[in-house]
Design an enzyme around this catalytic site. Structure first.
Site, PDB file in Angstrom:
ATOM      1  CG  HIS A 146     -50.623 -10.145 -86.956  1.00 32.74           C
ATOM      2  ND1 HIS A 146     -49.796  -9.434 -87.183  1.00 32.74           N
ATOM      3  CD2 HIS A 146     -50.212 -11.586 -86.951  1.00 32.74           C
ATOM      4  CE1 HIS A 146     -48.545  -9.998 -87.076  1.00 32.74           C
ATOM      5  NE2 HIS A 146     -48.797 -11.156 -87.058  1.00 32.74           N
ATOM      6  CB  CYS A 162     -48.602 -14.424 -88.201  1.00 38.91           C
ATOM      7  SG  CYS A 162     -49.169 -15.152 -86.420  1.00 38.91           S
TER       8      CYS A 162
END
Length: 186
Positions: A146, A162
């Site tokens: 992301h 992440c």
């Protein structure tokens, strides 16, 4: 005015280091050390990770903090700087795929994040959203690639699991990556 005086010993040491450096570099290359580019990203070859390119391939290198992308036809290869998980406990490694893409993602803290940070609350799209402007979801729950609005995080161990990219970079990758792209985190 300052005068610098070099001793004979310092001069001989500097000369010896100058002549020894090329030999040391050749010795490291002969021993199979990873060569690095000017940005210190370890070079990757998709063949070291996948049998074929399929619809495309991504390797997320958590050591050199870089994301490597190859298009399905092997004509397009790009390397992007990333943020990576803060600790090895938060890092999942292995093979996965992109199963969903979302522009303007909303964010909900995981159960483990809520235990560690009880003040965190779900958040819709916008400038304070930790997922930035775009998200590429893996088939592993709660792991994704992301963007981030906090550009200080890129190049650091700063995520909760992440792989983070600059918003401009994740937008570029989002346009290139189809659902089904194979991914490996190393």
């Amino acid at each position: 005015m300052t005068t610098t005086i070099l001793s004979r010993r310092a001069l001989i040491g500097a000369a010896a280091a100058t002549f020894a450096m090329p030999s040391l570099i050749r010795a490291q290359e002969a021993e199979g050390f990873n060569r690095r580019n000017i940005s210190s990203f370890a070079q990757q070859d998709w063949r070291d990770h996948f049998e074929n390119l399929g619809t495309g391939a991504i390797v997320c290198d958590t050591v050199s903090r870089a994301l490597h992308f190859w298009s399905a036809d092997d004509e397009d290869y790009r390397v992007f700087p990333t943020s990576v998980p803060k600790t090895d406990d938060l890092t999942r490694r292995g093979y996965t795929r992109i199963v969903r893409k979302k522009e303007g993602p909303s964010w909900t803290p995981t159960a483990s994040q809520m235990e560690r940070f009880p003040e965190w609350r779900p958040m819709g799209p916008g400038p304070d959203n930790p997922l930035g402007t775009h998200a590429l979801y893996f088939d592993w729950p709660a792991y994704l690639i992301h963007g981030t609005h906090d550009t200080r995080k890129i190049g650091r161990r700063s995520s909760d699991g992440c792989i983070g990219l600059f918003n401009e970079t994740v937008e570029e990758l989002y346009a290139l990556v189809p659902v089904g792209t194979q991914v490996r985190l190393i």
